[in-house]
Design a protein around this motif. Sequence first.
Motif, mmCIF file in Angstrom:
data_model
loop_
_atom_site.group_PDB
_atom_site.id
_atom_site.type_symbol
_atom_site.label_atom_id
_atom_site.label_comp_id
_atom_site.label_asym_id
_atom_site.label_seq_id
_atom_site.Cartn_x
_atom_site.Cartn_y
_atom_site.Cartn_z
ATOM 1 N N SER A 132 32.806 37.888 30.978
ATOM 2 C CA SER A 132 34.001 37.100 30.677
ATOM 3 C C SER A 132 34.289 36.101 31.796
ATOM 4 C CB SER A 132 35.204 38.019 30.467
ATOM 5 O OG SER A 132 35.058 38.778 29.280
ATOM 6 N N GLU A 133 34.105 36.519 33.033
ATOM 7 C CA GLU A 133 34.309 35.613 34.161
ATOM 8 C C GLU A 133 33.323 34.448 34.104
ATOM 9 O OE1 GLU A 133 33.916 38.046 37.595
ATOM 10 O OE2 GLU A 133 35.767 39.177 37.217
ATOM 11 N N LEU A 134 32.085 34.739 33.716
ATOM 12 C CA LEU A 134 31.088 33.683 33.588
ATOM 13 C C LEU A 134 31.474 32.695 32.493
ATOM 14 C CD1 LEU A 134 28.312 32.342 34.046
ATOM 15 C CD2 LEU A 134 27.359 34.021 32.435
ATOM 16 N N VAL A 135 31.857 33.202 31.329
ATOM 17 C CA VAL A 135 32.197 32.319 30.214
ATOM 18 C C VAL A 135 33.402 31.454 30.572
ATOM 19 C CG1 VAL A 135 32.976 32.235 27.815
ATOM 20 C CG2 VAL A 135 31.173 33.838 28.489
ATOM 21 N N ALA A 136 34.394 32.045 31.234
ATOM 22 C CA ALA A 136 35.560 31.267 31.657
ATOM 23 C C ALA A 136 35.146 30.136 32.588
ATOM 24 C CB ALA A 136 36.576 32.183 32.331
ATOM 25 N N ARG A 137 34.236 30.419 33.488
ATOM 26 C CA ARG A 137 33.743 29.385 34.409
ATOM 27 C C ARG A 137 32.941 28.328 33.655
ATOM 28 N NH1 ARG A 137 33.819 25.807 38.214
ATOM 29 N NH2 ARG A 137 32.026 25.729 39.595
ATOM 30 N N GLN A 138 32.081 28.749 32.723
ATOM 31 C CA GLN A 138 31.272 27.807 31.967
ATOM 32 C C GLN A 138 32.126 26.899 31.097
ATOM 33 O OE1 GLN A 138 28.600 30.502 29.953
ATOM 34 N NE2 GLN A 138 26.935 30.077 31.396
ATOM 35 N N ARG A 139 33.196 27.435 30.533
ATOM 36 C CA ARG A 139 34.059 26.614 29.690
ATOM 37 C C ARG A 139 34.577 25.393 30.451
ATOM 38 N NH1 ARG A 139 38.025 30.765 26.315
ATOM 39 N NH2 ARG A 139 36.508 31.362 24.697
ATOM 40 N N GLY A 140 34.859 25.576 31.727
ATOM 41 C CA GLY A 140 35.347 24.461 32.526
ATOM 42 C C GLY A 140 34.286 23.439 32.864
ATOM 43 N N LEU A 141 33.019 23.763 32.559
ATOM 44 C CA LEU A 141 31.905 22.867 32.878
ATOM 45 C C LEU A 141 31.258 22.266 31.641
ATOM 46 C CD1 LEU A 141 30.308 25.164 35.597
ATOM 47 C CD2 LEU A 141 31.526 23.027 36.022
ATOM 48 N N ARG A 142 31.738 22.653 30.468
ATOM 49 C CA ARG A 142 31.149 22.158 29.230
ATOM 50 C C ARG A 142 31.512 20.696 28.996
ATOM 51 N NH1 ARG A 142 32.810 26.852 24.931
ATOM 52 N NH2 ARG A 142 31.501 28.531 25.774
ATOM 53 N N ASN A 143 30.521 19.962 28.521
ATOM 54 C CA ASN A 143 30.726 18.599 28.027
ATOM 55 C C ASN A 143 31.434 17.703 29.036
ATOM 56 O OD1 ASN A 143 29.447 19.367 25.691
ATOM 57 N ND2 ASN A 143 31.326 19.683 24.527
ATOM 58 N N ARG A 144 30.902 17.765 30.267
ATOM 59 C CA ARG A 144 31.401 16.869 31.301
ATOM 60 C C ARG A 144 30.285 16.618 32.307
ATOM 61 N NH1 ARG A 144 36.477 19.827 33.593
ATOM 62 N NH2 ARG A 144 36.810 19.958 31.336
ATOM 63 N N PRO A 145 30.278 15.474 32.975
ATOM 64 C CA PRO A 145 29.238 15.175 33.955
ATOM 65 C C PRO A 145 29.160 16.263 35.019
ATOM 66 C CG PRO A 145 30.530 13.216 33.462
ATOM 67 C CD PRO A 145 31.233 14.359 32.798
ATOM 68 N N GLY A 146 27.936 16.625 35.369
ATOM 69 C CA GLY A 146 27.721 17.685 36.338
ATOM 70 C C GLY A 146 27.719 19.068 35.743
ATOM 71 N N GLY A 147 28.037 19.171 34.452
ATOM 72 C CA GLY A 147 28.024 20.454 33.764
ATOM 73 C C GLY A 147 26.885 20.518 32.764
ATOM 74 N N TYR A 148 27.199 20.946 31.570
ATOM 75 C CA TYR A 148 26.179 21.018 30.524
ATOM 76 C C TYR A 148 26.837 20.614 29.209
ATOM 77 C CZ TYR A 148 28.259 25.475 29.064
ATOM 78 O OH TYR A 148 29.134 26.438 28.625
ATOM 79 N N TRP A 149 25.997 20.368 28.187
ATOM 80 C CA TRP A 149 26.481 19.757 26.956
ATOM 81 C C TRP A 149 26.138 20.627 25.750
ATOM 82 C CZ3 TRP A 149 29.400 15.380 27.568
ATOM 83 C CH2 TRP A 149 29.332 14.793 28.833
ATOM 84 N N VAL A 150 27.135 20.801 24.885
ATOM 85 C CA VAL A 150 26.975 21.555 23.646
ATOM 86 C C VAL A 150 27.718 20.827 22.535
ATOM 87 C CG1 VAL A 150 26.644 23.831 24.695
ATOM 88 C CG2 VAL A 150 28.970 23.003 24.240
ATOM 89 N N ALA A 151 27.453 21.211 21.290
ATOM 90 C CA ALA A 151 28.165 20.635 20.156
ATOM 91 C C ALA A 151 29.483 21.374 19.997
ATOM 92 C CB ALA A 151 27.330 20.760 18.885
#
Length: 279
Positions: free
Chosen positions: A162-181
Amino acid sequence: MQVTVASVKGDGVENEDGVFVALPGCVAVLDGLSAPKDLPMACRHGTPWLVRQLGTRLVALGSDHDLPLASVLRIAIEEVNGLHADTCMLEQEAVPAATVVMLRERPEAFDYLVLSDSVLVLDTGSSVKALADSRVEDVAKTEMAAALAGPAGTPERTARVSELVARQRGLRNRPGGYWVASTAPEAADHAITGSIQGGDLRRAALLTDGASRLADLFHEATWEEVLDLLDQEGPSALLARVRAAERADNTGTRWPRFKVRDDATAAYAVVDPGEPSLH
């Protein structure tokens, strides 16, 4: 192009994968990103809804050969955004999301698109290559290592995921993060896209990471062996091999992974197959 498909549910309540096919030759496989129960969601529809709505639009729009696949994905995301209720807060991080892999046949070429970590395996006769967007593995590495430590299914491991997913959510679909539909149409601009001349492609596999793990996580088969298995026994046989390997590591310690049994989906495309397949 002849396409055969199979999909099986993992450890979750329902299968969050989706496979969609439209004639004369467009196929899309989506892997919905699971949301831990203890994390909030800003959309009342949920991940399976997003996968269904997005997948049907992808293959419908993809049948228009004048539209590049990146444009197909962008338009599909925009259309699904318009279906959300007023109570869905699309600007927030906690919205449904999915990976996408597509293959489209045109008279002179085959087009493909890969967004996030689902896998497209292409056999041109002279080579076999696998395409995936692995940028998600390059972010939140500390949280990811912690989430994969120890046996699966323990309360401690669940909390770290859960801690990982919370962190990943803040990095989705933005420069320096990663991209999903998800709800950001610009994610389409970051997909891997390309084309192969029509006479050069022999066969292809579109795999969610629950199916591709036989090769890229378990290393129980090469990509060429995966294609051969799909060709000789069909997608269901590949998924059965995946489940057998998972049972041999029921705690997820030999092959650390977030889900012991993930949703697994495979679509196998053969170009000019000749006699109809019995798969």
